[in-house]
Design a protein around this motif. Structure first.
Motif, PDB file in Angstrom:
ATOM      1  N   VAL A 113       0.832  -1.194   0.000  1.00  0.00           N
ATOM      2  CA  VAL A 113       0.000   0.000   0.000  1.00  0.00           C
ATOM      3  C   VAL A 113       0.871   1.249   0.000  1.00  0.00           C
ATOM      4  CG1 VAL A 113      -1.839   1.266   1.168  1.00  0.00           C
ATOM      5  CG2 VAL A 113      -1.788  -1.234   1.278  1.00  0.00           C
ATOM      6  N   TRP A 114       0.598   2.135  -0.944  1.00  0.00           N
ATOM      7  CA  TRP A 114       1.248   3.447  -1.002  1.00  0.00           C
ATOM      8  C   TRP A 114       0.198   4.493  -0.638  1.00  0.00           C
ATOM      9  CZ3 TRP A 114       2.003   6.610  -6.041  1.00  0.00           C
ATOM     10  CH2 TRP A 114       2.655   7.812  -5.750  1.00  0.00           C
ATOM     11  N   THR A 115       0.452   5.267   0.402  1.00  0.00           N
ATOM     12  CA  THR A 115      -0.463   6.335   0.812  1.00  0.00           C
ATOM     13  C   THR A 115       0.193   7.682   0.578  1.00  0.00           C
ATOM     14  OG1 THR A 115       0.308   6.272   3.109  1.00  0.00           O
ATOM     15  CG2 THR A 115      -1.566   4.872   2.547  1.00  0.00           C
ATOM     16  N   PHE A 116      -0.611   8.650   0.194  1.00  0.00           N
ATOM     17  CA  PHE A 116      -0.106   9.999  -0.065  1.00  0.00           C
ATOM     18  C   PHE A 116      -1.283  10.977  -0.049  1.00  0.00           C
ATOM     19  CE2 PHE A 116      -1.094   7.911  -4.040  1.00  0.00           C
ATOM     20  CZ  PHE A 116      -1.742   8.873  -4.806  1.00  0.00           C
ATOM     21  N   ASP A 117      -0.976  12.249   0.024  1.00  0.00           N
ATOM     22  CA  ASP A 117      -1.994  13.294  -0.030  1.00  0.00           C
ATOM     23  C   ASP A 117      -1.965  13.952  -1.399  1.00  0.00           C
ATOM     24  OD1 ASP A 117      -2.860  12.928   2.588  1.00  0.00           O
ATOM     25  OD2 ASP A 117      -1.370  14.313   3.398  1.00  0.00           O
ATOM     26  N   ALA A 118      -3.138  14.220  -1.949  1.00  0.00           N
ATOM     27  CA  ALA A 118      -3.243  14.878  -3.254  1.00  0.00           C
ATOM     28  C   ALA A 118      -4.604  15.538  -3.362  1.00  0.00           C
ATOM     29  CB  ALA A 118      -3.056  13.871  -4.381  1.00  0.00           C
ATOM     30  N   ILE A 119      -4.667  16.632  -4.076  1.00  0.00           N
ATOM     31  CA  ILE A 119      -5.870  17.448  -4.294  1.00  0.00           C
ATOM     32  C   ILE A 119      -6.670  17.637  -3.000  1.00  0.00           C
ATOM     33  CG2 ILE A 119      -5.966  16.945  -6.763  1.00  0.00           C
ATOM     34  CD1 ILE A 119      -8.429  15.138  -6.165  1.00  0.00           C
ATOM     35  N   GLY A 120      -5.955  17.832  -1.900  1.00  0.00           N
ATOM     36  CA  GLY A 120      -6.603  18.155  -0.635  1.00  0.00           C
ATOM     37  C   GLY A 120      -7.182  16.993   0.128  1.00  0.00           C
ATOM     38  N   THR A 121      -6.807  15.761  -0.220  1.00  0.00           N
ATOM     39  CA  THR A 121      -7.366  14.619   0.493  1.00  0.00           C
ATOM     40  C   THR A 121      -6.361  13.465   0.491  1.00  0.00           C
ATOM     41  OG1 THR A 121      -9.373  13.283   0.719  1.00  0.00           O
ATOM     42  CG2 THR A 121      -8.480  13.523  -1.498  1.00  0.00           C
ATOM     43  N   ALA A 122      -6.658  12.427   1.267  1.00  0.00           N
ATOM     44  CA  ALA A 122      -5.755  11.283   1.395  1.00  0.00           C
ATOM     45  C   ALA A 122      -6.076  10.232   0.330  1.00  0.00           C
ATOM     46  CB  ALA A 122      -5.886  10.666   2.783  1.00  0.00           C
ATOM     47  N   TRP A 123      -5.023   9.638  -0.223  1.00  0.00           N
ATOM     48  CA  TRP A 123      -5.140   8.597  -1.237  1.00  0.00           C
ATOM     49  C   TRP A 123      -4.383   7.358  -0.788  1.00  0.00           C
ATOM     50  CZ3 TRP A 123      -6.634   9.117  -6.711  1.00  0.00           C
ATOM     51  CH2 TRP A 123      -7.252  10.341  -7.000  1.00  0.00           C
ATOM     52  N   SER A 124      -4.794   6.214  -1.310  1.00  0.00           N
ATOM     53  CA  SER A 124      -4.000   4.997  -1.143  1.00  0.00           C
ATOM     54  C   SER A 124      -4.116   4.164  -2.412  1.00  0.00           C
ATOM     55  CB  SER A 124      -4.466   4.183   0.070  1.00  0.00           C
ATOM     56  OG  SER A 124      -5.753   3.648  -0.148  1.00  0.00           O
ATOM     57  N   ILE A 125      -3.022   3.518  -2.753  1.00  0.00           N
ATOM     58  CA  ILE A 125      -2.976   2.612  -3.901  1.00  0.00           C
ATOM     59  C   ILE A 125      -2.472   1.279  -3.399  1.00  0.00           C
ATOM     60  CG2 ILE A 125      -2.000   2.146  -6.166  1.00  0.00           C
ATOM     61  CD1 ILE A 125      -1.703   5.152  -6.565  1.00  0.00           C
ATOM     62  N   ASP A 126      -3.283   0.246  -3.558  1.00  0.00           N
ATOM     63  CA  ASP A 126      -2.973  -1.095  -3.081  1.00  0.00           C
ATOM     64  C   ASP A 126      -2.664  -1.977  -4.288  1.00  0.00           C
ATOM     65  OD1 ASP A 126      -3.016  -3.694  -2.016  1.00  0.00           O
ATOM     66  OD2 ASP A 126      -4.485  -3.142  -0.514  1.00  0.00           O
ATOM     67  N   THR A 127      -1.447  -2.535  -4.331  1.00  0.00           N
ATOM     68  CA  THR A 127      -1.027  -3.399  -5.418  1.00  0.00           C
ATOM     69  C   THR A 127      -0.414  -4.673  -4.848  1.00  0.00           C
ATOM     70  OG1 THR A 127       1.055  -2.179  -5.506  1.00  0.00           O
ATOM     71  CG2 THR A 127      -0.644  -1.549  -7.090  1.00  0.00           C
ATOM     72  N   GLU A 128      -0.318  -5.709  -5.681  1.00  0.00           N
ATOM     73  CA  GLU A 128       0.265  -6.959  -5.208  1.00  0.00           C
ATOM     74  C   GLU A 128       1.742  -6.791  -4.873  1.00  0.00           C
ATOM     75  OE1 GLU A 128      -0.518 -10.423  -7.535  1.00  0.00           O
ATOM     76  OE2 GLU A 128      -2.553  -9.781  -8.045  1.00  0.00           O
ATOM     77  N   GLU A 129       2.449  -6.014  -5.679  1.00  0.00           N
ATOM     78  CA  GLU A 129       3.860  -5.735  -5.455  1.00  0.00           C
ATOM     79  C   GLU A 129       4.043  -4.236  -5.289  1.00  0.00           C
ATOM     80  OE1 GLU A 129       6.073  -8.046  -5.018  1.00  0.00           O
ATOM     81  OE2 GLU A 129       4.707  -9.692  -5.524  1.00  0.00           O
ATOM     82  N   PRO A 130       5.037  -3.796  -4.511  1.00  0.00           N
ATOM     83  CA  PRO A 130       5.245  -2.354  -4.326  1.00  0.00           C
ATOM     84  C   PRO A 130       5.462  -1.644  -5.658  1.00  0.00           C
ATOM     85  CG  PRO A 130       6.561  -3.615  -2.757  1.00  0.00           C
ATOM     86  CD  PRO A 130       6.008  -4.613  -3.737  1.00  0.00           C
ATOM     87  N   GLN A 133      -1.681   0.659 -13.798  1.00  0.00           N
ATOM     88  CA  GLN A 133      -1.713  -0.579 -14.569  1.00  0.00           C
ATOM     89  C   GLN A 133      -0.688  -0.603 -15.706  1.00  0.00           C
ATOM     90  OE1 GLN A 133      -6.090  -0.664 -15.311  1.00  0.00           O
ATOM     91  NE2 GLN A 133      -6.023  -2.638 -14.250  1.00  0.00           N
ATOM     92  N   ARG A 134      -0.139   0.544 -16.040  1.00  0.00           N
ATOM     93  CA  ARG A 134       0.962   0.574 -17.006  1.00  0.00           C
ATOM     94  C   ARG A 134       2.245   0.010 -16.392  1.00  0.00           C
ATOM     95  NH1 ARG A 134       2.974   5.228 -18.128  1.00  0.00           N
ATOM     96  NH2 ARG A 134       4.020   4.494 -20.017  1.00  0.00           N
ATOM     97  N   HIS A 135       2.316   0.015 -15.059  1.00  0.00           N
ATOM     98  CA  HIS A 135       3.561  -0.355 -14.380  1.00  0.00           C
ATOM     99  C   HIS A 135       3.482  -1.698 -13.660  1.00  0.00           C
ATOM    100  CE1 HIS A 135       5.513   3.607 -14.918  1.00  0.00           C
ATOM    101  NE2 HIS A 135       4.274   4.056 -14.903  1.00  0.00           N
ATOM    102  N   VAL A 136       2.280  -2.104 -13.241  1.00  0.00           N
ATOM    103  CA  VAL A 136       2.148  -3.364 -12.513  1.00  0.00           C
ATOM    104  C   VAL A 136       0.928  -4.120 -13.014  1.00  0.00           C
ATOM    105  CG1 VAL A 136       3.246  -2.498 -10.406  1.00  0.00           C
ATOM    106  CG2 VAL A 136       0.757  -2.323 -10.664  1.00  0.00           C
ATOM    107  N   GLY A 137       0.952  -5.435 -12.853  1.00  0.00           N
ATOM    108  CA  GLY A 137      -0.201  -6.252 -13.167  1.00  0.00           C
ATOM    109  C   GLY A 137      -0.867  -6.740 -11.897  1.00  0.00           C
ATOM    110  N   GLY A 138      -1.837  -7.611 -12.051  1.00  0.00           N
ATOM    111  CA  GLY A 138      -2.502  -8.185 -10.887  1.00  0.00           C
ATOM    112  C   GLY A 138      -3.533  -7.265 -10.269  1.00  0.00           C
ATOM    113  N   ASP A 139      -3.833  -7.531  -8.995  1.00  0.00           N
ATOM    114  CA  ASP A 139      -4.875  -6.792  -8.282  1.00  0.00           C
ATOM    115  C   ASP A 139      -4.439  -5.351  -8.024  1.00  0.00           C
ATOM    116  OD1 ASP A 139      -6.096  -9.242  -8.207  1.00  0.00           O
ATOM    117  OD2 ASP A 139      -5.643  -9.626  -6.095  1.00  0.00           O
TER     118      ASP A 139
END
Length: 291
Positions: free
Chosen positions: A10-27, A160-166
């Motif tokens: 999971v990568w978490t960060f702040d953007a456009i005034g709110t919190a985001w997270s991106i969950d991928t199978e691999e970092p 999805q350009r950089h990783v596959g899977g979930d």
């Protein structure tokens, strides 16, 4: 909306005034994170009404009357056309000045300086085509009815350009899921520690909106009826599922108004909404659980 049940990196960060997270199978690699950050920065620089260097603010302040169309222009404004028709004019991308009058301005003063006023009829002001976005007079575009969903879709595409899977991209209430389904709680708008239900999202997007988010003062919040310029009162929260986050986000806005359920039915999109007195309504196609 409570966090989805996910596993992986999971990568978490702040953007456009709110919190985001991106969950991928691999970092995500450093290059992937830089690419995602560039997508977010480009969108913000084009569409934000909270930064002086954006295209939106150049148009709003009358510094220019036209700009090169950002790549999202046609997709977003064409969808606004559908929202406008479906809700009888309640949803309109020129609510920016109405929001500012109520205190939700570029400086986030949160201090109203005038009574609510209707937004202009936007198709009399906004034109686009042949690579140009133009306003016939200075006015403030606010794409909040569907813009965050559009950005979620763009971030998902870049990931999805950089990783596959979930993959799960969660932009604080607007999320897109690809791969393994995730269970998502529908957060109670008046008690963020509770959920009013749960839904499994599979290869789709779920977006939510609530009058208790981005709220300030007595009865002041970010969901306005463009026909009056005043905050909506009948509904407290909405949730919608669609094939893209932009369409789910658009429906989550439309569901605050008459015509929203009919538009969702035309798109085959399930939804839930909660009235301000606590009664919950949902579409026939909603296959989640309401508590």
């Amino acid at each position: 909306m409570t966090s989805p049940t996910t596993t992986g990196a999971v990568w978490t960060f702040d953007a456009i005034g709110t919190a985001w997270s991106i969950d991928t199978e691999e970092p995500l690699s450093p290059a992937a994170r830089i690419a995602v950050s560039a997508v977010v920065e480009d969108f913000d620089r084009e569409w934000s009404r909270f930064r002086d260097d954006s295209l939106v603010m150049a148009l709003a302040e009358g510094r220019v009357s036209s700009v090169p169309s950002p790549e999202d222009t046609d997709a977003m404004l064409a969808l606004y056309d559908e929202l406008d028709v479906a809700t009888g004019g309640a949803v309109n991308p020129l609510v920016g000045d109405a929001l500012a009058r109520l205190g939700y301005d570029a400086r986030l003063t949160l201090a109203p300086w005038g009574a609510p006023e209707p937004a202009p009829h936007w198709r009399d002001v906004v034109t686009w085509g042949s690579g140009i976005l133009s306003l016939s007079r200075p006015a403030t575009l606010d794409v909040g009815a569907l813009g965050k969903g559009r950005l979620v879709d763009r971030v998902l595409r870049e990931v999805q350009r950089h990783v596959g899977g979930d993959v799960v991209v969660d932009g604080s209430g607007d999320l897109a899921v690809r791969g393994t389904p995730v269970r998502v709680g529908l957060e109670h708008p008046y008690d963020h520690a509770r959920a009013i239900g749960v839904i499994e999202v599979r290869d789709a997007a779920l977006c939510a909106s609530a009058v208790t988010r981005r709220a300030w003062g007595d009865g002041l919040h970010h969901v306005l009826d463009a026909r009056t310029g005043a905050p909506v009162r009948a509904y407290a929260a909405t949730w919608a599922i669609a094939d893209t986050a932009m369409r789910a986000d658009a429906l989550a806005t439309a569901l605050f108004f008459d015509g929203g359920p009919e538009l969702a039915a035309a798109w085959g999109a399930p939804w839930v909404r909660m009235r301000t007195e606590g009664r919950v309504e949902w579409s026939p196609g909603f296959d989640g659980e309401i508590f």
